[in-house]
Design an enzyme around this catalytic site. Structure first.
Site: not given
Ligand code: PGA
Length: 255
Positions: A13, A15, A98, A100, A170, A176, A216, A237
């Protein structure tokens, strides 16, 4: 992973990262590194990068996804993108709900459901994200919340359509942040998601659904995470922006 009954999917992903030129370069770097994958490899990229991504991924085992899709076919929805538009470009997967988007862009369980239904109706494979905040976890609501979000997202999804659904667990506190859920926490969360699906569709149907972990996940912890029976790959991500790291995760899921 339980490879005998379901497919592991590693999905990047991106982003809001990468221009079309950077997209081409990164996918060209990734292609040889993931060519031997024994799992599904997907990259979900910003809308404007989709044509470059589809072109660069041609002839490889990398599938392209988008990061959102609107729930109407067309109309006065400024700034939105429809399923038909994505399909016309060669998109096969789409991230929906997601955290976000839920946090910054007003996404709700209801709109997640509408987007999921539209994606399935049109033949896009939704990667539906669910997850608890740290506060919700500390209050002891993780199971209740994950089951609620999962069932809301799948409202009116038929048993036949369910076969094309991927759920990504998630935990919001792990996205993140560099704080990964332990492999047991990931397995437990994914298990709650699967239990919710079993409650709605029966145990056999639930066994067949790919449930990813995301938050992460990286080249160092992927092995242990995908070793867990309920973790059928990951939504990645930060680590999906680096070809060698992403390839290491794909390798872990290919074992
Ligand atoms: P991250 O993001 O691996 O940077 O924690 C995962 C995601 O938001 O899908």
């Amino acid at each position: 992973m339980k490879k005998s009954v379901r497919k592991a999917v590693i999905a990047g992903n991106w982003k809001m990262n990468n221009t079309p030129a950077q997209t081409t370069a990164l996918i060209n770097e990734m292609k040889p590194l993931v060519a031997d994958a024994d799992c599904e490899v997907v990259l979900c990229v910003p809308f404007v990068d989709v044509p470059a991504a589809v072109e660069a991924a041609k002839g490889s085992n990398i599938k392209i996804g988008a990061e959102n899709v609107h729930f109407k076919d067309n109309g006065a929805y400024t700034g939105e993108v429809s399923a038909d538009m994505l399909l016309a470009l060669g998109v096969e997967y789409v991230v929906i709900g997601h955290s976000e988007r839920r946090t910054y862009f007003g996404e709700t369980d209801q709109t997640v459901n509408l987007r999921t239904l539209k994606a399935l109706e049109k033949g896009l494979k939704p990667i539906v994200c669910v997850g608890e905040t740290l506060e919700q976890r500390e209050l002891g609501y993780t199971e209740t919340l994950l089951k609620f979000q999962t069932k809301m997202a799948l409202t009116n999804v038929t048993a036949d359509q369910l076969k094309n659904v991927i759920i990504a667990y998630e935990p919001v506190w792990a996205i993140g942040t560099g704080v990964t859920a332990t492999d047991d926490q990931a397995d437990e969360g994914n298990g709650f998601v699967r239990a919710a699906i079993a409650e709605a569709y029966g145990a056999e149907a639930a066994e067949g659904v790919t449930v990813q972990y995301g938050g992460s996940m990286n080249a160092k912890n992927a092995d242990e995470l995908v070793d867990k029976v309920n973790v059928d790959g990951g939504l990645i991500g930060g680590a999906s922006l680096k070809a060698p790291d992403f390839a290491t995760i794909v390798k872990a899921a290919s074992k």
